[in-house]
Each structure stands twice: as C-alpha cells, then as structure tokens.
Design a protein around this motif. Structure first.
Motif, PDB file in Angstrom:
ATOM      1  N   UNK A  49     -11.211 -14.933  -2.968  1.00  0.00           N
ATOM      2  CA  UNK A  49     -12.326 -14.493  -2.140  1.00  0.00           C
ATOM      3  C   UNK A  49     -12.517 -15.423  -0.952  1.00  0.00           C
ATOM      4  N   UNK A  50     -12.317 -16.707  -1.185  1.00  0.00           N
ATOM      5  CA  UNK A  50     -12.446 -17.695  -0.110  1.00  0.00           C
ATOM      6  C   UNK A  50     -11.406 -17.449   0.976  1.00  0.00           C
ATOM      7  N   UNK A  51     -10.206 -17.088   0.588  1.00  0.00           N
ATOM      8  CA  UNK A  51      -9.131 -16.865   1.553  1.00  0.00           C
ATOM      9  C   UNK A  51      -9.229 -15.508   2.245  1.00  0.00           C
ATOM     10  N   UNK A  52      -9.643 -14.478   1.505  1.00  0.00           N
ATOM     11  CA  UNK A  52      -9.630 -13.114   2.045  1.00  0.00           C
ATOM     12  C   UNK A  52     -10.932 -12.707   2.717  1.00  0.00           C
ATOM     13  N   UNK A  53     -12.010 -13.405   2.420  1.00  0.00           N
ATOM     14  CA  UNK A  53     -13.295 -13.010   2.988  1.00  0.00           C
ATOM     15  C   UNK A  53     -13.889 -11.829   2.240  1.00  0.00           C
ATOM     16  N   UNK A  54     -14.833 -11.166   2.890  1.00  0.00           N
ATOM     17  CA  UNK A  54     -15.553 -10.077   2.234  1.00  0.00           C
ATOM     18  C   UNK A  54     -14.669  -8.859   2.008  1.00  0.00           C
ATOM     19  N   UNK A  55     -14.871  -8.233   0.877  1.00  0.00           N
ATOM     20  CA  UNK A  55     -14.169  -7.004   0.531  1.00  0.00           C
ATOM     21  C   UNK A  55     -14.807  -5.820   1.252  1.00  0.00           C
ATOM     22  N   UNK A  56     -14.109  -4.680   1.283  1.00  0.00           N
ATOM     23  CA  UNK A  56     -14.655  -3.465   1.887  1.00  0.00           C
ATOM     24  C   UNK A  56     -15.699  -2.852   0.967  1.00  0.00           C
TER      25      UNK A  56
END
Length: 201
Positions: A87-94
């Motif tokens: 989550x830290x690497x990808x950021x917020x989910x759709x």
C-alpha cells in the motif's frame, strides 16, 4: 515484455471485452534493470552487485511474484506479504471492500487497482496477501503472460509441470500457487495464491 505497439493491436481486437477503449489508460513499458555491471576500480563493489543479482535470481526461483507499478516506483508483490508495504508503494486503490473473514479472526480485504486486485487475510494485526489477481490484458506476469493469450503461450513461459483440475492449471513454488483459468485454449484469469487458501478450505 511485449512492445507497446503489439499491445495496442491486442487491445484493438478485444476492445469489446476489456477496458482498452478508455482514454485514460496508460501503458508503461519498463526498461530492464539487469543491465551490464560497470567495471570500476572497486572490486568489492562489483562483487557486491553480482551477489545481489544472484540473490534476486535465487529468490525468483523459489517464488512467483507480480511486479506492480506505483507512484513510488515498482514493487514485487507476493502472496503472504504484508499489505502495508504494498500500500505504501502503490498508493490508494481504486476501490476497497472488506468483510468478516470466514476462516480467520478479523477482516478479509480486497484492494482493486486499475488492472489487478489484491486480496488479504488477517494475521493478528497484520493484513497479509492471499491473492493477486490480474484483471485484464493491460498487465502481465513477470514472464510476460497475460489474460487473452493461449494455453500454448502459458506452457511456453512456464512449461507443463502443472496440476490440472478442469479448466484450472496451477504451477507451484513453495507455498505459492500461480493459477491460470482457461476457457477452451484461451486464458481468462491469472492469479497468484497463497497456500493459506488451501489450508483454510
């Protein structure tokens, strides 16, 4: 990795079945990070780089993983990994969904990104990854296989050492399962699954 123009041809052929027609879809082609090692006077530095490469190669032989692209760069995602790192690497989910877990104490969670989904299971206070599911033909496995390709493409990349159960083909490394679901000779689903799913079932 397939070239962008080749992917565009695939997308044009299956626009009715996928999100290829969306104007905001971005295809990012990553350059290989395994370029030649630059020779320097520091032999210890060269040896260190070679040892890191050997360690990465060894890890890739012992596990299947999916490389996801995020705002902070790429991250190799594997089953049983702590979702907080991802989550830290990808950021917020759709989109996000959670429900009480039937097999564990706590919540099962589903994080959906543009072209893939990550499912988690609770282990104490940690959300661990149970599955990574590729949702369309705009993302591939590390070995370059994607939804819409054929059984022959799958076997060319992974061989024939799989467990076959109906239309499901499962490759196993350690506690991880790489599963392809086929309709006829066409791949319609690809997922990386933790052995915890077998144990919970």
């Amino acid at each position: 990795m397939k070239k962008i123009k080749y992917l565009s041809l695939i997308c044009a052929g299956v626009v009715a079945l996928t999100a290829c027609g969306s104007s905001d879809v971005k295809v990012i082609e990553k350059e290989s990070t395994t370029g030649e090692v630059t020779q320097t006077a520091d032999n210890n530095n060269v040896e260190s780089q070679q040892n890191e490469t050997e360690t990465e190669d060894s890890a890739s032989q012992n596990a299947y993983y999916y490389t996801a692209e995020g705002p902070s760069g790429t991250i190799d995602v594997t089953p049983d990994m702590d979702m907080a790192q991802v989550h830290e690497a990808l950021g917020d989910e759709v989109t996000y969904f959670e429900a009480a877990s039937c097999a564990f104490e706590g919540l099962d969670k589903v994080y959906t990104y543009d072209h893939f989904e990550i499912d988690t299971y609770p282990e104490g206070d940690v959300d661990k990854i149970s599955s990574i599911v590729l949702l369309d033909d705009l993302t591939t496995t590390k070995e370059g296989v994607y939804v819409g390709q054929s059984k022959a493409d799958m076997e060319s990349a992974y061989g024939t050492d799989y467990d076959n159960n109906g239309n499901s083909y499962i490759y196993t490394k350690g506690d991880m399962r790489l599963e392809f679901v086929l309709e006829g000779e066409t791949i319609i689903s690809i997922s990386y699954n933790s052995k915890v799913l077998d144990d919970a079932g």
